[in-house]
Enzyme design. Structure first.
Site, PDB file in Angstrom:
ATOM      1  N   HIS A  35      16.509   3.944  13.958  1.00 48.01           N
ATOM      2  CA  HIS A  35      15.789   4.513  12.808  1.00 48.01           C
ATOM      3  C   HIS A  35      16.224   3.898  11.470  1.00 48.01           C
ATOM      4  O   HIS A  35      15.389   3.336  10.755  1.00 48.01           O
ATOM      5  CB  HIS A  35      15.912   6.039  12.827  1.00 48.01           C
ATOM      6  CG  HIS A  35      15.437   6.708  11.568  1.00 48.01           C
ATOM      7  ND1 HIS A  35      14.125   6.649  11.148  1.00 48.01           N
ATOM      8  CD2 HIS A  35      16.095   7.429  10.627  1.00 48.01           C
ATOM      9  CE1 HIS A  35      14.003   7.313  10.015  1.00 48.01           C
ATOM     10  NE2 HIS A  35      15.181   7.793   9.673  1.00 48.01           N
ATOM     11  N   GLU A  69      24.127  12.951   5.302  1.00 49.42           N
ATOM     12  CA  GLU A  69      23.500  14.199   5.723  1.00 49.42           C
ATOM     13  C   GLU A  69      23.845  14.570   7.164  1.00 49.42           C
ATOM     14  O   GLU A  69      24.054  15.733   7.475  1.00 49.42           O
ATOM     15  CB  GLU A  69      21.988  14.054   5.577  1.00 49.42           C
ATOM     16  CG  GLU A  69      21.267  15.369   5.727  1.00 49.42           C
ATOM     17  CD  GLU A  69      19.799  15.224   5.350  1.00 49.42           C
ATOM     18  OE1 GLU A  69      19.536  14.770   4.224  1.00 49.42           O
ATOM     19  OE2 GLU A  69      18.936  15.549   6.182  1.00 49.42           O
ATOM     20  N   ASP A  70      23.901  13.577   8.037  1.00 47.31           N
ATOM     21  CA  ASP A  70      24.008  13.885   9.472  1.00 47.31           C
ATOM     22  C   ASP A  70      25.353  13.578  10.118  1.00 47.31           C
ATOM     23  O   ASP A  70      25.559  13.904  11.277  1.00 47.31           O
ATOM     24  CB  ASP A  70      22.926  13.116  10.254  1.00 47.31           C
ATOM     25  CG  ASP A  70      21.528  13.533   9.843  1.00 47.31           C
ATOM     26  OD1 ASP A  70      21.391  14.647   9.326  1.00 47.31           O
ATOM     27  OD2 ASP A  70      20.596  12.746  10.029  1.00 47.31           O
ATOM     28  N   HIS A  90      21.073   5.782   4.844  1.00 48.41           N
ATOM     29  CA  HIS A  90      20.404   6.937   4.232  1.00 48.41           C
ATOM     30  C   HIS A  90      20.647   8.270   4.933  1.00 48.41           C
ATOM     31  O   HIS A  90      20.583   9.318   4.310  1.00 48.41           O
ATOM     32  CB  HIS A  90      18.908   6.678   4.054  1.00 48.41           C
ATOM     33  CG  HIS A  90      18.080   6.887   5.278  1.00 48.41           C
ATOM     34  ND1 HIS A  90      17.865   5.897   6.202  1.00 48.41           N
ATOM     35  CD2 HIS A  90      17.433   7.978   5.748  1.00 48.41           C
ATOM     36  CE1 HIS A  90      17.109   6.376   7.174  1.00 48.41           C
ATOM     37  NE2 HIS A  90      16.837   7.638   6.933  1.00 48.41           N
ATOM     38  N   ASP A 131      11.487   5.842   4.856  1.00 50.49           N
ATOM     39  CA  ASP A 131      12.015   6.794   5.832  1.00 50.49           C
ATOM     40  C   ASP A 131      10.877   7.633   6.405  1.00 50.49           C
ATOM     41  O   ASP A 131      10.719   7.792   7.610  1.00 50.49           O
ATOM     42  CB  ASP A 131      13.044   7.675   5.112  1.00 50.49           C
ATOM     43  CG  ASP A 131      13.685   8.713   6.013  1.00 50.49           C
ATOM     44  OD1 ASP A 131      13.778   8.456   7.227  1.00 50.49           O
ATOM     45  OD2 ASP A 131      14.096   9.766   5.500  1.00 50.49           O
ATOM     46  N   ASP A 155     -20.222   2.763   3.089  1.00 56.35           N
ATOM     47  CA  ASP A 155     -19.164   1.779   2.838  1.00 56.35           C
ATOM     48  C   ASP A 155     -17.992   1.969   3.805  1.00 56.35           C
ATOM     49  O   ASP A 155     -16.970   2.522   3.459  1.00 56.35           O
ATOM     50  CB  ASP A 155     -18.693   1.807   1.380  1.00 56.35           C
ATOM     51  CG  ASP A 155     -18.406   3.213   0.900  1.00 56.35           C
ATOM     52  OD1 ASP A 155     -18.725   4.162   1.636  1.00 56.35           O
ATOM     53  OD2 ASP A 155     -17.844   3.356  -0.198  1.00 56.35           O
TER      54      ASP A 155
END
Ligand code: MN
Length: 742
Positions: free
Chosen positions: A63, A92-93, A88, A154, A274
């Site tokens: 990921h 947090e994890d 990233h 993300d 269109d």
């Protein structure tokens, strides 16, 4: 369950392969020393996520690598962003802290990662955690736009790989995406990403319609290709003759945008003309760009007749997000309108990659529209008063709007959203000018504050020192800045007045022998249904609340069972969630659980059996059932995901549900009679109401009927379409309900 066999050696090889692909994508922006930095980030991410797997069973590290790859390839971001993208989810994890990140990678990286890390810990169920998180993210945006860009990468990767998620998560994530992330991508000029996010959301929230349109598009693909080739052939030839190097091609419109058109105009797929646009991408020298674009325009309109109302020139005045292009709509050889977009390779890269590409071409950025926009976000964030949800609404409002250009008396150019008024313009220049504004001169003519400005207007603001912001101003301003300033000024005023009411109440309570404390004030506000103590004080001060009524409250306190809980609290919500989850499955079965769990069908979308639905825990009405395509669903799912309960219909033939149909047709004698005959005689369906409008031979009616389920409804619709004179029958989409408290 079968055992999952994992070949760790093969996985290790795959991880390295993906990492090398990432490095290749980073190459264009890499400088000396960057490779080592990216490696360092990769190693830390790999190590800290080593025991984690995604829902699909894949190693988690896939990921962050994919997010970094999107950041590099699809947004064109540089090394700092790649490092942040790789890291990233680490804070947090995993056990890694922000301090460690700062020590290893410096302040800048740590600051960006902080912006990407969700708020954790206890929170009030009355507020929206998601809204608070959006706000936190936006706070960092004002500081460093890369936070949003990485967040978008993300989100895009999560949306691309959402098949393994449970249904309620898919709905929640898709709703957030359509509610905030797609508009953000649009605002930052990332058109390709915006379209993909919208299509992916629709795939989950409107699966049937999505598949239907995709199938329809595929059916006519060959025919369309042929038409495009014959249309662009002559354009290509003449461009070449005139020495303009170019790439000309047809580009299909996104499924979501086609669906939008169908809904907005109330037309079936067949009438959307269109389905694609023609693009002419010119290879121009920097100083020849504008001239070349107009040369190409002239070639196209010599070949095909243009619609004079449909010329858009974003080459001379680019959009605020940096978009530059020349759009025209011309009449094709088979009598159908075709949109043609003309731009250069540089402009095209900006249209695709947005922000990052923009910076690449523009050394000094101070005059760019995007910079102005970020400046506006910064100002908006300075206002600490606003509640996160209000803020998000105001902010969102400014995301999607088109711009108009307004001149100051001295000829300076200002950009405002479409629909902006003279008062918006005053606030845009300076908040004091807005607060004191009593009128304006537009092109030297006197107009009221609420006057809507037109592109190209020259505006002079007239002020008075006696003026102050008024409540009704909120009805006609459209910019977030004006709204926020007016609201905070009104609140200030309200607080001042409320202070008097507070003193009056204090005296009154003393005479009634009720203790004046926070708890009692809270009880009184709730009892009389005031949203806050401030509102109660204000009502007392302005005499719109009769103090004699306090006796009623006093009496009710002695009979406690009549107290109505008005504030939703954590235990109440959790109680309802647990009640649903304590059963064998955690899905609310509608029809069966009627006795055990209190739920209601919402009136904003009138769900019927067969509709895709979810349950939503409300403050006063227990669980409410909404259709997943309810006009309110996006907002509920995006902001209050934790209050969503999975729900499913049990089969039930004996119950009837109210739903609405909109019927259009040619007004013939006896048409209403024919329609009602089908409904009541042939179908034996109960009708609740019918309203009909007839205008110059066109018939338009709304009928509310009781049906058993979607199958039943489908059959009825089919039968009604067969009535002579009827041209379309569609299910009624009601307007978004105004929610007070949800
Ligand atoms: Mn992530």
């Amino acid at each position: 369950m079968s055992e999952l066999v994992i070949d760790l050696e093969a996985e290790k090889k795959e991880i390295l392969k993906r990492y090398r692909a990432l490095l290749r994508a980073c190459k264009p922006t890499m400088q000396k020393g960057d490779k080592a930095l990216i490696r360092q980030a990769f190693d830390l991410a790999l190590e800290s996520h080593k025991d984690m797997r995604r829902k699909s069973g894949e190693p988690y590290i896939y990921h962050p690598i994919a997010v970094a790859q999107i950041a590099a390839e699809e947004i064109g971001l540089g090394t700092t962003s790649i490092v942040c993208a790789l890291l990233h989810d680490v804070v947090e994890d995993t056990a890694v802290t922000l301090e460690e990140i700062e020590r290893e990678f410096g302040k800048k990286v740590a600051r960006i990662i902080d912006g990407l890390t969700k708020i954790s810990g206890v929170f009030d169920y009355n507020s929206s955690l998601q809204a608070e998180n959006f706000r936190k993210m936006l706070l960092t945006l004002a500081d460093d736009v890369r936070v949003i860009l990485i967040k978008l990468a993300d989100r895009l990767h999560n949306m691309r790989t959402m098949d393994h998620m449970p249904r309620d998560k898919q709905l929640k994530i898709s709703s957030e995406t359509i509610y905030l992330y797609a508009p953000l991508a649009h605002r930052l000029g990332l058109y390709a990403m915006k379209s993909e996010l919208e299509d992916l959301s629709m795939k989950y929230t409107e699966a049937e319609t999505y598949k239907f349109i995709a199938r329809k598009l595929n059916e006519k693909k060959a025919e369309r290709e042929l038409f495009i080739q014959s249309f662009i052939g002559p354009i290509r030839d003449i461009l070449l003759e005139q020495g303009l190097k170019s790439n000309v091609y047809g580009r299909p419109k996104s499924i979501h945008s086609i669906w939008n058109k169908m809904r907005k105009k109330g037309i079936p797929f067949e009438e959307v003309y269109d389905l694609f646009a023609i693009r002419i991408i010119l290879e121009s020298k920097p100083d020849q760009e504008k001239a070349d674009c107009w040369k190409a325009y002239s070639i196209v309109t010599d070949l095909y007749r243009p619609n004079p109302d449909r010329l858009r020139d974003w080459v001379s005045s680019p959009k605020a997000n940096g978009y530059e292009s020349l759009h025209t709509t011309v009449m094709g050889p088979k009598g159908q309108w075709v949109e043609v977009q003309i731009r250069t390779t540089r402009m095209n890269e900006i249209a695709e990659k947005g922000f990052a590409a923009h910076w690449k071409y523009k050394e000094s950025s101070s005059d760019s529209g995007l910079d102005q926009w970020i400046q506006k976000v910064r100002e908006l964030l300075k206002n600490p008063e606003s509640n996160a949800l209000d803020f998000l609404d105001d902010f969102k409002m400014n995301l999607f709007s088109d711009e108009i250009f307004i001149f100051t008396p001295k000829g300076a150019l200002m950009q405002l959203p479409l629909g902006a008024t003279a008062l918006d313009f005053a606030f845009e220049i300076h908040s004091d000018l807005g607060a004191k504004c009593i009128g304006a001169k537009v092109n030297h003519k006197l107009v009221p504050l609420s006057h809507q400005l037109q592109n190209g207007d020259q505006v002079e603001i007239i002020t008075s020192s006696k003026q102050s912001p008024k409540e009704d101003w909120l009805n006609f301003v459209v910019t977030a800045k004006a709204k926020a300033k007016i609201k905070s000024s009104l609140k200030e005023e309200k607080r001042r007045v409320a202070e008097e009411g507070k003193e009056i109440l204090e005296r009154k309570l003393k005479s009634l022998k009720i203790t004046y404390n926070t708890e009692n004030i809270h009880k009184i506000s709730n009892y009389f249904k005031f949203p806050s103590a401030l509102e109660l004080f204000y009502a007392i001060a302005t005499e719109s609340f009769d103090l004699k009524l306090l006796k009623e409250f006093q009496a009710s306190e002695k009979t406690p069972e009549h107290k109505t809980p008005d504030r939703i609290d954590a235990s109440q919500i959790e109680g309802l969630i647990n009640k649903v989850k304590s059963k064998d499955s955690d899905t609310l079965l509608i029809g069966e659980d009627l006795q055990k769990i209190d739920y209601k069908l919402s009136t904003c979308c009138n769900p019927i059996p067969g509709d895709d639905v979810f349950g939503f825990i409300t403050v006063n009405d227990g669980i409410k059932i909404h259709r997943t395509n309810c006009p309110n669903a996006t907002k509920l799912l995006a902001n209050y995901g934790y209050r969503v309960v999975k729900a499913k219909w049990t089969s039930q033939k004996e119950l009837a549900f109210l739903t609405g149909l909109r019927i259009r047709g040619i007004d013939e004698v006896g048409l209403i009679n024919k329609i009602t005959t089908v409904i009541s005689n042939d179908f034996k369906v109960n009708m609740r109401s019918i309203t009909v409008d007839s205008n110059e031979g066109i018939f338009e009616g709304t009928i509310m009927v009781f049906v058993n389920d979607t199958m039943h409804l489908e059959n009825l619709t089919k039968k009604l379409k067969q009535v002579k004179g009827v041209t379309s029958v569609t299910r009624f989409e009601s307007q978004p309900e105004r929610h007070g408290r949800i």
